[in-house]
Scaffold this active site. Structure first.
Site, PDB file in Angstrom:
ATOM      1  N   THR A  72       0.853  -1.180   0.000  1.00  9.76           N
ATOM      2  CA  THR A  72       0.000   0.000   0.000  1.00  9.76           C
ATOM      3  C   THR A  72       0.888   1.228   0.000  1.00  9.76           C
ATOM      4  O   THR A  72       1.793   1.342   0.817  1.00  9.76           O
ATOM      5  CB  THR A  72      -0.912   0.020   1.244  1.00  9.76           C
ATOM      6  OG1 THR A  72      -1.692  -1.178   1.257  1.00  9.76           O
ATOM      7  CG2 THR A  72      -1.833   1.227   1.232  1.00  9.76           C
ATOM      8  N   PHE A  74       1.127   5.397   0.223  1.00  7.72           N
ATOM      9  CA  PHE A  74       0.424   6.576   0.704  1.00  7.72           C
ATOM     10  C   PHE A  74       1.026   7.793   0.024  1.00  7.72           C
ATOM     11  O   PHE A  74       2.238   7.877  -0.158  1.00  7.72           O
ATOM     12  CB  PHE A  74       0.555   6.694   2.225  1.00  7.72           C
ATOM     13  CG  PHE A  74      -0.096   5.552   2.940  1.00  7.72           C
ATOM     14  CD1 PHE A  74      -1.445   5.604   3.259  1.00  7.72           C
ATOM     15  CD2 PHE A  74       0.630   4.415   3.264  1.00  7.72           C
ATOM     16  CE1 PHE A  74      -2.049   4.534   3.901  1.00  7.72           C
ATOM     17  CE2 PHE A  74       0.031   3.352   3.905  1.00  7.72           C
ATOM     18  CZ  PHE A  74      -1.313   3.410   4.225  1.00  7.72           C
TER      19      PHE A  74
END
Length: 182
Positions: A72, A74
């Protein structure tokens, strides 16, 4: 307790652990903070080890994502540029479109790899939503239809690196629009 995306990425593991009730919240660190502030003993958070450390929580299980290759990313968006440091490795993402013509994509990529030895780690192209189809009339009996594309490129460099700044300056010379995401 956790962000809906984090809970979804751990669905199978949470089921195997016998956790039936899941509560979605705005962010993973916020879930950890709430549990710590409320001194909840029978509730856990899907959050980072840093969140556990910050809020004084015990880590019950690590690496609970269902897909071990899951990553993931960001991003931080700002109205004014935030220049990253050069004291550690950075990955920068950009989005740009090009004028139509032979060799335009080659020229765009060359400003990174060939001229400055900046490693490109990812590249995708997608039709431009606002201008998906362009008609070119080159005096043929039927006009040619072309798609305009957005190119998404990740590269290993900080925007504080003069090489990266020069690459983007050169890219602006040969293309229409650039969106930078450090």
């Amino acid at each position: 307790m956790g962000h809906p995306q984090a809970l979804a990425q751990c669905e199978q593991t949470l089921t195997k652990l016998g956790i039936d009730h899941r509560e979605a919240v705005d962010d993973t660190a916020g879930a950890a903070k709430y549990i710590a502030e409320q001194k909840l003993q029978d509730t856990g958070a899907v959050a980072s080890s840093l969140a556990a450390q910050l809020y004084g929580l015990d880590i019950l299980a690590e690496n609970i994502q269902d897909d071990t290759d899951n990553v993931t990313r960001f991003m931080m968006l700002a109205r004014e540029p935030i220049i990253a440091r050069t004291d550690k490795p950075f990955k920068t993402s950009i989005v740009f479109s090009l004028e139509e013509g032979p060799g335009q994509l080659f020229k765009a990529l060359a400003v990174f790899a060939a001229l400055r030895k900046i490693n490109l780690t990812k590249m995708e192209s997608r039709p431009h939503n606002k201008r998906p189809l362009r008609v070119a009339d080159d005096n043929c009996s039927t006009p040619l239809k072309h798609f305009d594309y957005l190119f998404y490129v990740d590269f290993e460099a900080s925007m504080a690196d003069p090489n990266a700044q020069n690459a983007l300056s050169n890219l602006k010379v040969i293309q229409v629009m650039t969106w930078v995401m450090p």
